[in-house]
Scaffold this motif. Structure first.
Motif, PDB file in Angstrom:
ATOM      1  N   THR A  60       0.819  -1.213   0.000  1.00 53.89           N
ATOM      2  CA  THR A  60       0.000   0.000   0.000  1.00 53.89           C
ATOM      3  C   THR A  60       0.849   1.257   0.000  1.00 53.89           C
ATOM      4  O   THR A  60       0.546   2.224  -0.710  1.00 53.89           O
ATOM      5  CB  THR A  60      -0.935   0.003   1.227  1.00 53.89           C
ATOM      6  N   GLU A  61       1.923   1.270   0.802  1.00 60.92           N
ATOM      7  CA  GLU A  61       2.711   2.502   0.892  1.00 60.92           C
ATOM      8  C   GLU A  61       3.719   2.645  -0.229  1.00 60.92           C
ATOM      9  O   GLU A  61       4.156   3.746  -0.533  1.00 60.92           O
ATOM     10  CB  GLU A  61       3.409   2.596   2.256  1.00 60.92           C
ATOM     11  N   ILE A  62       4.095   1.543  -0.898  1.00 60.39           N
ATOM     12  CA  ILE A  62       5.094   1.627  -1.969  1.00 60.39           C
ATOM     13  C   ILE A  62       4.440   1.661  -3.345  1.00 60.39           C
ATOM     14  O   ILE A  62       4.775   2.501  -4.190  1.00 60.39           O
ATOM     15  CB  ILE A  62       6.098   0.459  -1.853  1.00 60.39           C
ATOM     16  N   VAL A  63       3.512   0.748  -3.600  1.00 58.11           N
ATOM     17  CA  VAL A  63       2.832   0.731  -4.905  1.00 58.11           C
ATOM     18  C   VAL A  63       1.720   1.765  -4.850  1.00 58.11           C
ATOM     19  O   VAL A  63       0.559   1.466  -4.587  1.00 58.11           O
ATOM     20  CB  VAL A  63       2.274  -0.670  -5.212  1.00 58.11           C
ATOM     21  N   SER A  64       2.080   3.009  -5.093  1.00 58.21           N
ATOM     22  CA  SER A  64       1.128   4.107  -4.956  1.00 58.21           C
ATOM     23  C   SER A  64       1.303   5.071  -6.119  1.00 58.21           C
ATOM     24  O   SER A  64       1.544   4.637  -7.255  1.00 58.21           O
ATOM     25  CB  SER A  64       1.338   4.802  -3.602  1.00 58.21           C
ATOM     26  N   ASN A  65       1.211   6.368  -5.851  1.00 57.66           N
ATOM     27  CA  ASN A  65       1.228   7.327  -6.959  1.00 57.66           C
ATOM     28  C   ASN A  65       2.561   7.359  -7.695  1.00 57.66           C
ATOM     29  O   ASN A  65       2.645   7.854  -8.811  1.00 57.66           O
ATOM     30  CB  ASN A  65       0.860   8.732  -6.465  1.00 57.66           C
ATOM     31  N   GLY A  66       3.632   6.803  -7.078  1.00 56.54           N
ATOM     32  CA  GLY A  66       4.923   6.770  -7.762  1.00 56.54           C
ATOM     33  C   GLY A  66       4.897   5.970  -9.051  1.00 56.54           C
ATOM     34  O   GLY A  66       5.616   6.286 -10.004  1.00 56.54           O
ATOM     35  N   MET A  67       4.060   4.930  -9.105  1.00 56.61           N
ATOM     36  CA  MET A  67       4.031   4.099 -10.313  1.00 56.61           C
ATOM     37  C   MET A  67       3.439   4.847 -11.504  1.00 56.61           C
ATOM     38  O   MET A  67       3.685   4.486 -12.665  1.00 56.61           O
ATOM     39  CB  MET A  67       3.241   2.819 -10.065  1.00 56.61           C
ATOM     40  N   LEU A  68       2.659   5.908 -11.240  1.00 57.72           N
ATOM     41  CA  LEU A  68       1.998   6.620 -12.327  1.00 57.72           C
ATOM     42  C   LEU A  68       2.971   7.428 -13.181  1.00 57.72           C
ATOM     43  O   LEU A  68       2.608   7.913 -14.250  1.00 57.72           O
ATOM     44  CB  LEU A  68       0.915   7.545 -11.760  1.00 57.72           C
TER      45      LEU A  68
END
Length: 461
Positions: free
Chosen positions: A66-74
Motif C-alpha cells: 500500500t505505501e510503496i505501490v502508490s502514486n509513484g508508479m503513475l
C-alpha cells in the motif's frame, strides 16, 4: 567502525553490555535475535493495554504494498518515453531486484538489533549521536513530504472527478482531514485492515487504467525502443522507478510491530514480486497504447471517462498511504519520547495527548508544505534524493559492513567474504550515486521550470 554497545531504553550500561554480548554470541550461530528480549523495542506486552507486536507477515506485506505501490508508479510510463521501452524496463527490473537484496540486508540488521525501531536508531549504531539525528530527522522530513505528495495526488484526483468545480485548495484540505483521521490509531495493526483496501484500490486502478488505455488508445504502438537523451532527462527517468520502490525507510517500524519478525522477509518477497511485476506491466501497456508524450501521472493521458474512473479507484490508496507516512513520522518521535515508559502501552492522558499533537503536527506540516510551497514537487525530489536513495539502497551495504565487522571477525571477516564485500561496497556507492545524480537532475529541472515561469503561486486554487 564504531562499536555497537548502545541499546535505547532504561537499562543500565552494564546490563546493556551484558545483553549485547550475549546477543552477539547468539548471532554467531543463528544469525538473528528474536522478539521479546529485554532490549526489544516494545518488550513483553502480555499485560499491557496497548499491544504493538500483533502484525502477521501477510498484513505487513499488505502495508508495504500500500505505501510503496502508490502514486509513484503513475510516472513510470513517462520514464519509458524518456529513455525508451527496453532501457526503461531493464532499469525497473534491476531496481526491483536490487531493492529485494537491500530489503534482505535491512531485515537481517533488524533481526540482529531488536532495539532498532527506525532509521535514527540504526544511525546511532553506525555513526553515533549525529547519525541518529540525521537519519531520524531525515525519516521525519521524508515521511512528511511523502504525505504531502499523497495529498497532492488526492487533490488532483478530486479535481479530475469534479471537473475542477471546486477550489483545488479546498480539495487538498478535505483530503488532508481524511488522511489525519486515518493516521490516528496508535498501532499499525489498526491501520493494516485499511491498507488491504488501499492495496487493492491501487492495483484495481492500474488494471482499469490499462483497460482504458486499450479501449480508447491515443497513439498506439508509437513508442521508442531506445532513446538517447541528456544526463538530466535520463537520470530523472531513472529516479522515477528508484522512488517508486522507496519504502524501505518504514521497514524497521513495520518489523518492530510484527508477532514474528523472522517472517519479515516473506513480506518483503511478496512486496517486491508484486511491485516489480505490476510496475513493468503497467508501464509497458500504458506506454504502448498512449504512445510518445504520455503524461506524468499517466492517468491524465487517458480519455476523460477512463481518467475519472481510474483516479476514483486510486483515491483510497492515496489517503491510506498518506496516513501511513504521517503515522510513521509521529511514531518515530513518540517512541523516542516514551520508549520503555508506561505511556507507550497504557491509555494515559500524557500518551494520548502527545500522540494527538504529533499526528496533527505531521499532517498540518504536510498540508502546508504541499499547497504553500511553489516548488514542493521539486522539494519532494530533493528529499527523496537526499534520504530515500540511502534508506532504500546505500545504507543497506553499510549495515552489512558494520555487522560483518563486529560479529564475524573485524576486517578479516570482510576479506573472507570478498564477493559480498564488493557487492555491499558497490551498494553504498550506488546510494551515493543516486543521491548526487538525483539532486542534480531535480535542481536542474527546478531551474528550467523557474526560467519558464512554470512554478505555481502558494495556496493557489
Amino acid at each position: 567502525m564504531m562499536s555497537n554497545t548502545y541499546h535505547p531504553g532504561e537499562f543500565s550500561q552494564e546490563k546493556t553490555d551484558r545483553t549485547y554480548n550475549d546477543t552477539v554470541e547468539g548471532d554467531r550461530d543463528v544469525e538473528f535475535t528474536s522478539s521479546g528480549l529485554p532490549n526489544d523495542v516494545f518488550g513483553e506486552e502480555d499485560n499491557h493495554d496497548i499491544k504493538y507486536k500483533t502484525l502477521s507477515w501477510p498484513l505487513v506485506a499488505v502495508l508495504m504494498i500500500t505505501e510503496i505501490v502508490s502514486n509513484g508508479m503513475l510516472s513510470l510510463p513517462s520514464s519509458l518515453d524518456a529513455v525508451g521501452v527496453v532501457p526503461g524496463v531493464i532499469v525497473i527490473v534491476f531496481l526491483g531486484v536490487f531493492a529485494t537484496f537491500t530489503a534482505w540486508l535491512l531485515i537481517e540488521f533488524k533481526l540482529r538489533h531488536p532495539e532498532v525501531h527506525n532509521m535514527g536508531d540504526a544511525g546511532y549504531i553506525l555513526f553515533g549521536p549525529i547519525g541518529r539525528e540525521v537519519l531520524g530527522g531525515g525519516t521525519i522530513i521524508f515521511a512528511i513530504c511523502a504525505t504531502g505528495s499523497q495529498i497532492l495526488a488526492g487533490q488532483l484526483a478530486l479535481t479530475v472527478l469534479s471537473d475542477g468545480k471546486l477550489c483545488a485548495l479546498a480539495f487538498a484540505g478535505i483530503f488532508s482531514a481524511v488522511v489525519t483521521i486515518c493516521s490516528f490509531p496508535r498501532t499499525l495493526d489498526s491501520l493494516s485492515w485499511l491498507s488491504v483496501a488501499g492495496g487493492i484500490s491501487i492495483i484495481v486502478a492500474g488494471i482499469v487504467a490499462m483497460a482504458g488505455a486499450g479501449a480508447v488508445p491515443v497513439d498506439p504502438g508509437n513508442i521508442v525502443i531506445a532513446r538517447s537523451s541528456d544526463f538530466a532527462t535520463a537520470f530523472i527517468s531513472i529516479t522515477n522507478p528508484v522512488f517508486a520502490y522507496a519504502g524501505h525507510f518504514m521497514f524497521f517500524i513495520l518489523i518492530s510491530e510484527m508477532k514474528h519478525p523472522q517472517d519479515a522477509m516473506k513480506a518483503a518477497w511478496t512486496l517486491q514480486i508484486v511491485a516489480t511485476t505490476f510496475y513493468v506491466v503497467f508501464a509497458v501497456v500504458t506506454y504502448w497504447y498512449i504512445g510518445q508524450g504520455v503524461s506524468s501521472p499517466s492517468l491524465l493521458s487517458l480519455s476523460p471517462l477512463w481518467s475519472k474512473i481510474s483516479f476514483g479507484l486510486a483515491i483510497p490508496n492515496f489517503f491510506i498511504a498518506g496516513s501511513l507516512y504521517s503515522h510513521t513520522a509521529a511514531k518515530l518521535v513518540f517512541v523516542r519520547f516514551f520508549r520503555h515508559s508506561r505511556h507507550i502501552h497504557s491509555h494515559t492522558f500524557t500518551g494520548w495527548g502527545v500522540w494527538t499533537v504529533l499526528i496533527l503536527l505531521a499532517n498540518v506540516a504536510a498540508f502546508v508544505f504541499a499547497v504553500g510551497i511553489p516548488i514542493f514537487n521539486y522539494l519532494v525530489g530533493i528529499t527523496a534524493s537526499l534520504f530515500a536513495a540511502w534508506y532504500t539502497y546505500g545504507l543497506a551495504g553499510a549495515f552489512w559492513l558494520h555487522d560483518t565487522y563486529h560479529f564475524k571477525g573485524g576486517y578479516s571477516g570482510w576479506f573472507r567474504r570478498p564477493i559480498s564485500l564488493v557487492i555491499n561496497v558497490l551498494t553504498v556507492l550506488a546510494g551515493g550515486f543516486i543521491c548526487v545524480g538525483g539532486l542534480y537532475a531535480t535542481i536542474y529541472s527546478l531551474r528550467q521550470a523557474a526560467e519558464a515561469g512554470e512554478l505555481t503561486a502558494p495556496f493557489q486554487c
